[in-house]
Enzyme design. Structure first.
Site, mmCIF file in Angstrom:
data_model
loop_
_atom_site.group_PDB
_atom_site.id
_atom_site.type_symbol
_atom_site.label_atom_id
_atom_site.label_comp_id
_atom_site.label_asym_id
_atom_site.label_seq_id
_atom_site.Cartn_x
_atom_site.Cartn_y
_atom_site.Cartn_z
ATOM 1 N N SER A 125 54.636 67.986 19.513
ATOM 2 C CA SER A 125 55.199 68.870 20.537
ATOM 3 C C SER A 125 56.464 69.539 20.021
ATOM 4 C CB SER A 125 55.538 68.022 21.766
ATOM 5 O OG SER A 125 56.343 68.754 22.661
ATOM 6 N N TYR A 149 59.998 60.382 25.593
ATOM 7 C CA TYR A 149 58.717 61.040 25.310
ATOM 8 C C TYR A 149 58.781 61.751 23.956
ATOM 9 C CZ TYR A 149 55.377 64.902 25.193
ATOM 10 O OH TYR A 149 54.422 65.803 24.781
ATOM 11 N N LYS A 153 56.834 61.147 20.059
ATOM 12 C CA LYS A 153 56.132 62.138 19.224
ATOM 13 C C LYS A 153 56.681 62.112 17.803
ATOM 14 C CE LYS A 153 53.241 63.751 22.162
ATOM 15 N NZ LYS A 153 51.824 63.418 21.995
ATOM 16 N N ASN A 199 55.575 71.189 34.948
ATOM 17 C CA ASN A 199 55.674 72.390 34.110
ATOM 18 C C ASN A 199 55.606 73.659 34.955
ATOM 19 O OD1 ASN A 199 53.901 70.406 31.908
ATOM 20 N ND2 ASN A 199 55.900 71.215 31.391
HETATM 21 P P1 NAD Z 1 46.904 65.318 29.746
HETATM 22 O O1 NAD Z 1 47.687 64.279 30.442
HETATM 23 O O2 NAD Z 1 46.161 66.315 30.548
HETATM 24 O O3 NAD Z 1 45.880 64.639 28.716
HETATM 25 C C1 NAD Z 1 46.134 63.407 28.089
HETATM 26 C C2 NAD Z 1 44.941 62.505 28.326
HETATM 27 O O4 NAD Z 1 45.170 61.247 27.696
HETATM 28 C C3 NAD Z 1 44.684 62.223 29.809
HETATM 29 O O5 NAD Z 1 43.351 62.560 30.116
HETATM 30 C C4 NAD Z 1 44.954 60.722 29.973
HETATM 31 O O6 NAD Z 1 44.101 60.160 30.943
HETATM 32 C C5 NAD Z 1 44.692 60.213 28.574
HETATM 33 N N1 NAD Z 1 45.399 58.986 28.203
HETATM 34 C C6 NAD Z 1 46.716 58.716 28.296
HETATM 35 N N2 NAD Z 1 46.987 57.493 27.814
HETATM 36 C C7 NAD Z 1 45.798 56.979 27.390
HETATM 37 C C8 NAD Z 1 45.407 55.747 26.795
HETATM 38 N N3 NAD Z 1 46.289 54.757 26.548
HETATM 39 N N4 NAD Z 1 44.104 55.556 26.482
HETATM 40 C C9 NAD Z 1 43.190 56.516 26.733
HETATM 41 N N5 NAD Z 1 43.503 57.699 27.300
HETATM 42 C C10 NAD Z 1 44.790 57.926 27.625
HETATM 43 O O7 NAD Z 1 47.910 66.057 28.738
HETATM 44 P P2 NAD Z 1 47.720 67.382 27.909
HETATM 45 O O8 NAD Z 1 48.613 68.415 28.485
HETATM 46 O O9 NAD Z 1 46.291 67.683 27.712
HETATM 47 O O10 NAD Z 1 48.384 66.919 26.542
HETATM 48 C C11 NAD Z 1 47.597 66.400 25.476
HETATM 49 C C12 NAD Z 1 48.530 65.976 24.359
HETATM 50 O O11 NAD Z 1 49.320 67.074 23.956
HETATM 51 C C13 NAD Z 1 49.507 64.860 24.761
HETATM 52 O O12 NAD Z 1 49.636 63.980 23.675
HETATM 53 C C14 NAD Z 1 50.804 65.608 25.012
HETATM 54 O O13 NAD Z 1 51.925 64.797 24.772
HETATM 55 C C15 NAD Z 1 50.707 66.743 23.988
HETATM 56 N N6 NAD Z 1 51.483 67.917 24.382
HETATM 57 C C16 NAD Z 1 51.268 68.493 25.600
HETATM 58 C C17 NAD Z 1 52.032 69.600 25.969
HETATM 59 C C18 NAD Z 1 51.817 70.244 27.325
HETATM 60 O O14 NAD Z 1 52.676 70.976 27.776
HETATM 61 N N7 NAD Z 1 50.713 70.050 28.005
HETATM 62 C C19 NAD Z 1 52.988 70.118 25.105
HETATM 63 C C20 NAD Z 1 53.171 69.515 23.866
HETATM 64 C C21 NAD Z 1 52.401 68.402 23.512
HETATM 65 C C1 UD1 Z 2 58.845 70.654 28.991
HETATM 66 C C2 UD1 Z 2 59.459 69.444 28.372
HETATM 67 C C3 UD1 Z 2 59.004 69.342 26.936
HETATM 68 C C4 UD1 Z 2 57.479 69.331 26.870
HETATM 69 C C5 UD1 Z 2 56.975 70.601 27.533
HETATM 70 C C6 UD1 Z 2 55.495 70.646 27.567
HETATM 71 C C7 UD1 Z 2 61.600 69.047 29.513
HETATM 72 C C8 UD1 Z 2 63.083 69.071 29.386
HETATM 73 N N1 UD1 Z 2 60.893 69.526 28.451
HETATM 74 O O1 UD1 Z 2 59.262 71.781 28.277
HETATM 75 O O2 UD1 Z 2 59.500 68.177 26.341
HETATM 76 O O3 UD1 Z 2 57.037 69.315 25.516
HETATM 77 O O4 UD1 Z 2 57.454 70.613 28.899
HETATM 78 O O5 UD1 Z 2 54.965 69.658 28.413
HETATM 79 O O6 UD1 Z 2 61.062 68.619 30.506
HETATM 80 N N2 UD1 Z 2 60.979 75.815 35.200
HETATM 81 C C9 UD1 Z 2 61.381 76.250 36.446
HETATM 82 N N3 UD1 Z 2 60.820 75.644 37.549
HETATM 83 C C10 UD1 Z 2 59.863 74.665 37.456
HETATM 84 C C11 UD1 Z 2 59.454 74.250 36.162
HETATM 85 C C12 UD1 Z 2 60.037 74.839 35.057
HETATM 86 O O7 UD1 Z 2 62.230 77.121 36.569
HETATM 87 O O8 UD1 Z 2 59.406 74.160 38.489
HETATM 88 C C13 UD1 Z 2 61.553 76.480 34.002
HETATM 89 C C14 UD1 Z 2 62.297 75.546 33.075
HETATM 90 O O9 UD1 Z 2 63.661 75.474 33.402
HETATM 91 C C15 UD1 Z 2 62.048 76.234 31.716
HETATM 92 C C16 UD1 Z 2 60.667 76.877 31.885
HETATM 93 O O10 UD1 Z 2 60.461 76.992 33.281
HETATM 94 O O11 UD1 Z 2 62.984 77.266 31.508
HETATM 95 C C17 UD1 Z 2 59.539 76.061 31.276
HETATM 96 O O12 UD1 Z 2 59.592 74.734 31.798
HETATM 97 P P1 UD1 Z 2 58.432 73.666 31.514
HETATM 98 O O13 UD1 Z 2 57.113 74.267 31.798
HETATM 99 O O14 UD1 Z 2 58.797 72.415 32.225
HETATM 100 O O15 UD1 Z 2 58.491 73.453 29.937
HETATM 101 P P2 UD1 Z 2 59.751 73.062 29.000
HETATM 102 O O16 UD1 Z 2 60.942 72.743 29.773
HETATM 103 O O17 UD1 Z 2 59.847 74.119 27.955
#
Ligand code: NAD
Ligand code: UD1
Length: 339
Positions: A125, A149, A153, A199
């Site tokens: 991430s 978190y 990573k 998010n």
């Molecule tokens: P998500 O929560 O939708 O998907 C993760 C999945 O992993 C879920 O279906 C959950 O049930 C499963 N899971 C969690 N712990 C488990 C375990 N111990 N055993 C088996 N299954 C398990 O999340 P996502 O948004 O699809 O993210 C996927 C990956 O990408 C994660 O590792 C997350 O940290 C990383 N990531 C996500 C974002 C984002 O904004 N969505 C950003 C950067 C990195």
């Molecule tokens: C967040 C996490 C980051 C993670 C990423 C993807 C934090 C501090 N960071 O990033 O570690 O990898 O999500 O899962 O939580 N915002 C609003 N109102 C809302 C939600 C968000 O104004 O209800 C704004 C935030 O202030 C930011 C932008 O929208 O400026 C994006 O926020 P978000 O989607 O939560 O992502 P990050 O903060 O970039």
């Protein structure tokens, strides 16, 4: 037909990646404990691709259960999405985060070694960069995650580097996602977080559809042109395709490599709201509130390394992200469980 194990494959990014894998001729096996997803997504994958991935409801912490999955079939590669991902929750429950994310990865890697499965793509991430002083960030920017978190990573990245050093067969791609958003263009699959979303994009779409009363915009006093935070939003299908490219190019530039997966462009919260209103024809009710602790003003990627070494480039802009999110949200106002 390459056989791919997808951990966390019923989750948001994993499920969209399953589509890209199946459409590119892969045989997909999914492992997920459904702690943050629904098995209903598997039928949607079938509806879109004509194929349902083989599914094991297994927790990565259950070493025996996971061993049975590896015994049942051989995998050419593993894509590892499974993990907990909520920053604020990780601050109140750090042990759960270290245990789930790190112990789960260790179990997975042990079984990969035991079964000579040596190709791994890992979901890292942009959070590993923490409060980056300057954007765009490159893969060489300082690594300083600001939450448990984020530290899971970075620790997993370090563990995978150590394994790659010790095992000459091991090939790893560390994909550092920026802000994944959007949905599959069919409107059949999208982001469906359990409980109240954290998010921005799901908060915007749930406010637009009336599932949330309003969006809180966290701060309008940042040193940015409109005062709101700037991030790098990347369409989930661009991200999914990044995993295919990572598999294709893995090992070409060394045993382990990290890549930023982002658009390389920043957009403010107000820009995203405007794009969403334009795409949906709906007003997004919002109020300005105080800054969210831990948020930075600006964070976006320099994706040049992924562009060059993986021959990958994000192609869909925020308009497509908003149009696709709205199609999904409108058709599935209560997510998968409501279907
Ligand atoms: P998500 O929560 O939708 O998907 C993760 C999945 O992993 C879920 O279906 C959950 O049930 C499963 N899971 C969690 N712990 C488990 C375990 N111990 N055993 C088996 N299954 C398990 O999340 P996502 O948004 O699809 O993210 C996927 C990956 O990408 C994660 O590792 C997350 O940290 C990383 N990531 C996500 C974002 C984002 O904004 N969505 C950003 C950067 C990195
Ligand atoms: C967040 C996490 C980051 C993670 C990423 C993807 C934090 C501090 N960071 O990033 O570690 O990898 O999500 O899962 O939580 N915002 C609003 N109102 C809302 C939600 C968000 O104004 O209800 C704004 C935030 O202030 C930011 C932008 O929208 O400026 C994006 O926020 P978000 O989607 O939560 O992502 P990050 O903060 O970039």
């Amino acid at each position: 037909m390459p056989s791919i194990l997808v951990t966390g494959g019923t989750g948001y990014i994993g499920s969209h990646t399953c589509i890209a894998l199946i459409e590119n001729g892969c045989d997909v096996t999914v492992v997920d404990n459904l702690s943050n997803s629904s098995a209903a997504v598997l039928d949607r994958i079938k509806k879109i691709t004509g194929k349902k991935p083989l599914f094991h409801k297994v927790d990565l912490l259950d070493a025996k259960g996971l061993a049975a999955v590896f015994k049942a079939r051989a995998f050419d590669a593993v894509i590892h999405f499974a993990g907990f991902k909520a920053v604020s929750e990780s601050m109140s429950a750090p042990l759960d985060y270290y245990h789930n994310n790190i112990a789960g990865t260790l179990n997975l890697c042990r079984l990969m070694q035991a079964h000579d499965a040596s190709t791994l793509v890992f979901s890292s991430s942009a959070t590993v960069y923490g409060d980056a002083a300057v954007s765009p960030v490159t893969e060489a920017s300082p690594l300083a995650p600001a939450s448990p978190y984020g530290r899971t990573k970075l620790m997993i990245e370090m563990i995978l580097r150590d394994i790659a050093m010790s095992n000459p067969a091991f090939r790893v791609s560390l994909l550092r996602y920026f802000n994944p958003a959007g949905a599959h263009e069919s409107g059949l699959m999208g982001e469906d977080p359990r409980g109240t979303p954290n998010n921005l994009m799901p908060c915007i779409s749930q406010a637009a559809v009336g599932r949330l009363p309003r969006l809180n915009v966290f701060g309008n006093d940042y040193p940015t042109p409109d005062g709101t935070g700037i991030r790098d939003y990347i369409h989930v299908m661009d991200l999914a395709e990044g995993h295919l490219k990572a598999l294709e190019h893995i090992g070409r530039t060394g045993a382990i490599a990290a890549y930023n997966l982002g658009m390389g462009q920043g957009h403010s919260v107000l820009e995203l709201i405007a794009a969403f209103e334009n795409a949906s024809g709906r007003k997004v009710p919002y109020v300005f509130t105080r800054r969210r602790p831990g948020d930075v003003a600006v964070l976006y990627a320099d994706p040049a390394k992924a562009n060059a070494e993986l021959a990958w480039k994000a192609a869909r802009g925020i308009e497509t992200i908003c149009t696709d999110t709205w199609r999904w949200q409108k058709g599935n106002p209560e997510g998968y469980e409501g279907s």
